[in-house]
Design a protein around this motif. Structure first.
Motif, PDB file in Angstrom:
ATOM      1  N   VAL A   1       0.836  -1.184   0.000  1.00  0.00           N
ATOM      2  CA  VAL A   1       0.000   0.000   0.000  1.00  0.00           C
ATOM      3  C   VAL A   1       0.876   1.240   0.000  1.00  0.00           C
ATOM      4  N   LEU A   2       0.555   2.172  -0.910  1.00  0.00           N
ATOM      5  CA  LEU A   2       1.303   3.404  -1.041  1.00  0.00           C
ATOM      6  C   LEU A   2       0.437   4.560  -0.539  1.00  0.00           C
ATOM      7  N   PRO A   3       1.009   5.755  -0.375  1.00  0.00           N
ATOM      8  CA  PRO A   3       0.230   6.880   0.133  1.00  0.00           C
ATOM      9  C   PRO A   3      -1.046   7.081  -0.646  1.00  0.00           C
ATOM     10  N   GLY A   4      -2.120   7.411   0.036  1.00  0.00           N
ATOM     11  CA  GLY A   4      -3.443   7.490  -0.573  1.00  0.00           C
ATOM     12  C   GLY A   4      -3.604   8.673  -1.509  1.00  0.00           C
ATOM     13  N   TRP A   5      -4.669   8.602  -2.286  1.00  0.00           N
ATOM     14  CA  TRP A   5      -5.023   9.668  -3.227  1.00  0.00           C
ATOM     15  C   TRP A   5      -6.284  10.321  -2.684  1.00  0.00           C
ATOM     16  N   GLY A   6      -6.173  10.950  -1.515  1.00  0.00           N
ATOM     17  CA  GLY A   6      -7.339  11.512  -0.861  1.00  0.00           C
ATOM     18  C   GLY A   6      -8.050  10.444  -0.058  1.00  0.00           C
ATOM     19  N   SER A   7      -9.091  10.853   0.634  1.00  0.00           N
ATOM     20  CA  SER A   7      -9.806   9.918   1.497  1.00  0.00           C
ATOM     21  C   SER A   7     -10.507   8.829   0.713  1.00  0.00           C
ATOM     22  N   ALA A   8     -10.831   9.127  -0.576  1.00  0.00           N
ATOM     23  CA  ALA A   8     -11.520   8.121  -1.385  1.00  0.00           C
ATOM     24  C   ALA A   8     -10.661   6.914  -1.627  1.00  0.00           C
ATOM     25  N   TRP A   9      -9.333   7.067  -1.470  1.00  0.00           N
ATOM     26  CA  TRP A   9      -8.423   5.971  -1.761  1.00  0.00           C
ATOM     27  C   TRP A   9      -7.970   5.258  -0.485  1.00  0.00           C
TER      28      TRP A   9
ATOM     29  N   THR B   1       1.596   2.299  -8.608  1.00  0.00           N
ATOM     30  CA  THR B   1       1.378   3.425  -7.705  1.00  0.00           C
ATOM     31  C   THR B   1      -0.084   3.379  -7.276  1.00  0.00           C
ATOM     32  N   PRO B   2      -0.527   4.276  -6.386  1.00  0.00           N
ATOM     33  CA  PRO B   2      -1.942   4.245  -5.991  1.00  0.00           C
ATOM     34  C   PRO B   2      -2.908   4.434  -7.158  1.00  0.00           C
ATOM     35  N   ARG B   3      -2.489   5.142  -8.226  1.00  0.00           N
ATOM     36  CA  ARG B   3      -3.404   5.425  -9.328  1.00  0.00           C
ATOM     37  C   ARG B   3      -3.083   4.690 -10.622  1.00  0.00           C
ATOM     38  N   GLN B   4      -1.893   4.132 -10.734  1.00  0.00           N
ATOM     39  CA  GLN B   4      -1.458   3.577 -12.009  1.00  0.00           C
ATOM     40  C   GLN B   4      -0.826   2.201 -11.811  1.00  0.00           C
ATOM     41  N   GLU B   5      -0.908   1.406 -12.879  1.00  0.00           N
ATOM     42  CA  GLU B   5      -0.269   0.092 -12.832  1.00  0.00           C
ATOM     43  C   GLU B   5       0.136  -0.314 -14.244  1.00  0.00           C
ATOM     44  N   LEU B   6       1.379  -0.744 -14.384  1.00  0.00           N
ATOM     45  CA  LEU B   6       1.885  -1.303 -15.628  1.00  0.00           C
ATOM     46  C   LEU B   6       2.160  -2.771 -15.373  1.00  0.00           C
ATOM     47  N   SER B   7       1.577  -3.643 -16.196  1.00  0.00           N
ATOM     48  CA  SER B   7       1.678  -5.074 -15.931  1.00  0.00           C
ATOM     49  C   SER B   7       1.870  -5.849 -17.225  1.00  0.00           C
ATOM     50  N   PHE B   8       2.338  -7.081 -17.061  1.00  0.00           N
ATOM     51  CA  PHE B   8       2.506  -7.998 -18.186  1.00  0.00           C
ATOM     52  C   PHE B   8       1.653  -9.223 -17.928  1.00  0.00           C
TER      53      PHE B   8
ATOM     54  N   ALA C   1      -6.250   5.210 -13.039  1.00  0.00           N
ATOM     55  CA  ALA C   1      -7.521   5.424 -12.359  1.00  0.00           C
ATOM     56  C   ALA C   1      -8.216   6.676 -12.875  1.00  0.00           C
ATOM     57  N   LEU C   2      -9.497   6.529 -13.225  1.00  0.00           N
ATOM     58  CA  LEU C   2     -10.363   7.670 -13.542  1.00  0.00           C
ATOM     59  C   LEU C   2     -11.154   8.091 -12.313  1.00  0.00           C
ATOM     60  N   THR C   3     -11.555   7.115 -11.505  1.00  0.00           N
ATOM     61  CA  THR C   3     -12.217   7.321 -10.221  1.00  0.00           C
ATOM     62  C   THR C   3     -11.622   6.296  -9.263  1.00  0.00           C
ATOM     63  N   PRO C   4     -11.984   6.311  -7.976  1.00  0.00           N
ATOM     64  CA  PRO C   4     -11.425   5.309  -7.067  1.00  0.00           C
ATOM     65  C   PRO C   4     -11.673   3.867  -7.488  1.00  0.00           C
TER      66      PRO C   4
ATOM     67  N   ARG D   1     -12.966  -3.500  -7.619  1.00  0.00           N
ATOM     68  CA  ARG D   1     -13.733  -3.546  -6.373  1.00  0.00           C
ATOM     69  C   ARG D   1     -12.908  -2.973  -5.232  1.00  0.00           C
ATOM     70  N   GLN D   2     -11.589  -3.168  -5.305  1.00  0.00           N
ATOM     71  CA  GLN D   2     -10.681  -2.605  -4.308  1.00  0.00           C
ATOM     72  C   GLN D   2      -9.332  -2.420  -4.988  1.00  0.00           C
ATOM     73  N   ARG D   3      -8.975  -1.197  -5.308  1.00  0.00           N
ATOM     74  CA  ARG D   3      -7.741  -0.967  -6.062  1.00  0.00           C
ATOM     75  C   ARG D   3      -6.503  -1.270  -5.225  1.00  0.00           C
ATOM     76  N   GLN D   4      -6.454  -0.817  -3.980  1.00  0.00           N
ATOM     77  CA  GLN D   4      -5.331  -1.109  -3.098  1.00  0.00           C
ATOM     78  C   GLN D   4      -5.686  -2.280  -2.191  1.00  0.00           C
ATOM     79  N   PHE D   5      -4.672  -2.991  -1.740  1.00  0.00           N
ATOM     80  CA  PHE D   5      -4.915  -4.142  -0.882  1.00  0.00           C
ATOM     81  C   PHE D   5      -3.748  -4.292   0.080  1.00  0.00           C
ATOM     82  N   VAL D   6      -4.020  -4.993   1.178  1.00  0.00           N
ATOM     83  CA  VAL D   6      -2.991  -5.293   2.165  1.00  0.00           C
ATOM     84  C   VAL D   6      -2.624  -6.764   2.036  1.00  0.00           C
TER      85      VAL D   6
END
Length: 358
Positions: free
Chosen positions: A4-12, A105-112, A153-156, A194-199
């Motif tokens: 988990v990385l620093p949030g993008w506001g309370s919505a994140w 990052t909290p808003r972006q992801e590059l994957s293979f 991310a366009l929205t949370p 359903r949940q962008r960030q996870f623990v």
């Protein structure tokens, strides 16, 4: 260590662990067919377009190998293509895949992403009704897919996904002609998280594999069938037996060396067509030695082998062969595998394998 990385506001803010990190995606695709042979140039006349619906689940560490691979995603996808070509028509496929984040990052992801599955072509090759379709000669085909994806991310919960992919369809020479379809595509669509960030669950030192550094023996046999050429529509059985020794090198890898024998009945028919004296046919049995590697994903293993024939009286092919293998351990001892045996880049046979680990 948490991802988990620093949030993008309370919505994140981090959602409770009870919420399963699931992603649902809907994508549009467009691309072109690679004309890899002069025989198929007449089919490369339009740009295929398609749609994909997929469901991904973020692995969180419930199994030790999740942490070893830095928490990838697993998914299933339904893929549709319209080839805008009367000889090829349309195709439908179902695939399973593994997606590995290379940057997050909290808003972006590059994957293979790498996946495999089964494709269905309603309009396959037929000598009377569809003789122009040299790409696919059977309605059922294996499919392989490799893709790079970027999600922002366009929205949370909603993300825009852009990707580039290479898609392959082939029946592994079970029917001829089998030139196979290769389709590079550009992918554009939306992901619902359903949940962008996870623990993730923390890695436990006790979860290290207990067989690390140990040797083992695999005994297995396989069966498959193939069509000899386009004029001979019969299917010929092919069998093999394999004895392999291996060692667990680390958490992710096995090293293999082995011996195996092959019996391809289509080679007998091939000789009878060309031999002047049917009583003096050469032995079509072959024996080879190979080295291989297995990439371990829990009970699943992806194998790559390189082999060399040391007994090959009837030289119907090169002196070496390759194999791609997808193996699953049903128990600690018993396993099954689906193998693709290749000669110099051309599919030779799809093998259904069963074996025991000692």
């Amino acid at each position: 260590m948490l991802l988990v990385l620093p949030g993008w506001g309370s919505a994140w803010a981090q959602a409770p662990r009870a919420v399963q990190p699931v992603v649902v995606g809907l994508y549009a695709q467009g691309g072109f067919i690679i004309a890899h042979s002069p025989r198929v140039k007449h089919l490369v006349t339009a740009h295929p377009t398609g749609l994909e619906l997929n469901l991904q689940r973020q692995l969180t560490g419930t199994q030790p190998w999740h942490a070893w691979y830095r928490y990838p995603k697993v998914g299933v996808a339904l893929v549709y293509y319209d080839y805008h070509n009367s000889a090829m028509g349309k195709s439908y496929a179902g695939t399973v895949y593994l997606s590995k984040a290379v940057w997050r990052t909290p808003r972006q992801e590059l994957s293979f992403r790498l996946g495999t599955g089964i494709g269905y072509f309603p309009k396959a090759f037929d000598r009377e009704t569809n003789h122009k379709n040299l790409f696919v000669s059977s309605r059922l085909n294996a499919t392989l897919q490799a893709r790079a994806e970027y999600d922002v991310a366009l929205t949370p919960k909603l993300g825009l996904m852009v990707g580039v992919a290479l898609n392959h369809y082939s029946n592994g020479a079970t029917a001829k002609p089998n030139l196979g379809v290769n389709i590079p595509t550009v992918v554009l669509g939306l992901n619902y998280h359903r949940q962008r960030q996870f623990v993730p669950l923390p890695a436990n030192p006790a979860d290290e594999p207990t067989d690390l550094g140990r040797n083992f023996v695999n005994l297995s046999t396989s069966v498959g069938f193939k069509q000899r050429n386009e004029s001979d529509r019969r299917r010929y059985w092919v069998n093999s037996v394999t004895v392999a020794g291996g060692r667990r090198l680390n958490r992710k890898s096995n090293l293999l060396v082995g011996l195996e024998g092959f019996y391809d009945r289509s080679l007998l028919a091939e000789q009878r067509d060309t031999a002047r004296n049917a009583d003096k046919l050469q032995d079509v049995k072959k024996a080879g030695a190979f080295v291989g590697h297995e990439l371990l994903l829990g009970r699943l293993a992806f194998g790559t082998h390189l082999g060399f024939y040391f007994y090959n009286p009837y030289k119907s092919n090169n002196f070496y062969y390759e194999r791609l293998s997808l193996k699953y351990h049903f128990t600690d001892r018993l396993f099954g595998a689906l193998d693709l045996k290749v000669h110099r880049g051309a599919a030779d046979i799809i093998e259904w394998r069963a074996g025991i680990k000692l």
